[in-house]
Design a protein around this motif. Sequence first.
Motif, PDB file in Angstrom:
ATOM      1  N   ALA A 185      -1.954   1.006   7.644  1.00 31.92           N
ATOM      2  CA  ALA A 185      -1.455   2.067   6.763  1.00 31.92           C
ATOM      3  C   ALA A 185      -0.155   1.632   6.098  1.00 31.92           C
ATOM      4  N   ASN A 186       0.729   1.001   6.863  1.00 31.33           N
ATOM      5  CA  ASN A 186       1.986   0.503   6.285  1.00 31.33           C
ATOM      6  C   ASN A 186       1.744  -0.588   5.260  1.00 31.33           C
ATOM      7  N   SER A 223      -0.804  -0.890   3.348  1.00 30.04           N
ATOM      8  CA  SER A 223      -1.350  -0.238   2.154  1.00 30.04           C
ATOM      9  C   SER A 223      -0.251   0.359   1.289  1.00 30.04           C
ATOM     10  N   ARG A 224       0.818   0.832   1.918  1.00 36.01           N
ATOM     11  CA  ARG A 224       1.907   1.474   1.178  1.00 36.01           C
ATOM     12  C   ARG A 224       2.941   0.486   0.651  1.00 36.01           C
ATOM     13  N   GLN A 225       3.064  -0.682   1.297  1.00 38.91           N
ATOM     14  CA  GLN A 225       4.120  -1.626   0.942  1.00 38.91           C
ATOM     15  C   GLN A 225       3.911  -2.279  -0.413  1.00 38.91           C
ATOM     16  N   GLU A 281       0.869  -3.089  -3.759  1.00 41.83           N
ATOM     17  CA  GLU A 281      -0.425  -2.722  -4.309  1.00 41.83           C
ATOM     18  C   GLU A 281      -1.332  -3.938  -4.241  1.00 41.83           C
ATOM     19  N   ALA A 341      -7.415  -3.520  -1.118  1.00 38.29           N
ATOM     20  CA  ALA A 341      -7.045  -2.122  -0.914  1.00 38.29           C
ATOM     21  C   ALA A 341      -8.197  -1.357  -0.259  1.00 38.29           C
ATOM     22  N   ARG A 395      -8.249   0.375   3.470  1.00 37.68           N
ATOM     23  CA  ARG A 395      -8.648   1.775   3.696  1.00 37.68           C
ATOM     24  C   ARG A 395      -9.739   1.862   4.756  1.00 37.68           C
TER      25      ARG A 395
END
Length: 173
Positions: A85-86, A88-90, A92, A98, A102
């Motif tokens: 999850a981290n 994915s946010r750090q 693109e 991606a 997920r």
Amino acid sequence: MRALRSIFLTIALFLTAEPAPAPAPAQANAAEFIRTNCETTQYPKLCYQSLNGYANVVQQDPARLAAVAIGVSLARATMISVYVANLSRQAEPEPRAASALRDCFSVFSDAMSNVQTWMSAALTNEDTCTDGFEGVADAALKADVCGRAVDVKEVTSNALALVNRFVDKVVVP
């Protein structure tokens, strides 16, 4: 079914309690008990390494060993879920990466009520995570996440083997 509920209760008790240190001979016996049981798993070395630190809790009790193995597996699955999850946010990542991230987040976040069903499904889900990275161009990301997923898969496989061994001893046909 009562045995499975007992496993969950044991997990809760042992993951929250601070056991008193066992005397040296008892701890040595517990370590040997863990080693012997781990020899029946698919990844015996990892099994022993991941569970030996809990020898004071396990002692020589197969229910406690199964409970601790489940707890270790759940903890590792939770850690990789948070890690993915981290990631994915750090940044693109490319669309395929991606999507794979997920998928990994989704499958490692799943939980089911029946321990054996959950663990068997977790093994399949962990393969789904790594399969999603086929064709991903970011080799470092792919190697990082897939390596962590394999670790969780191996720990889960060991835990499932120990749970099945315990259930086979407890449940009378």
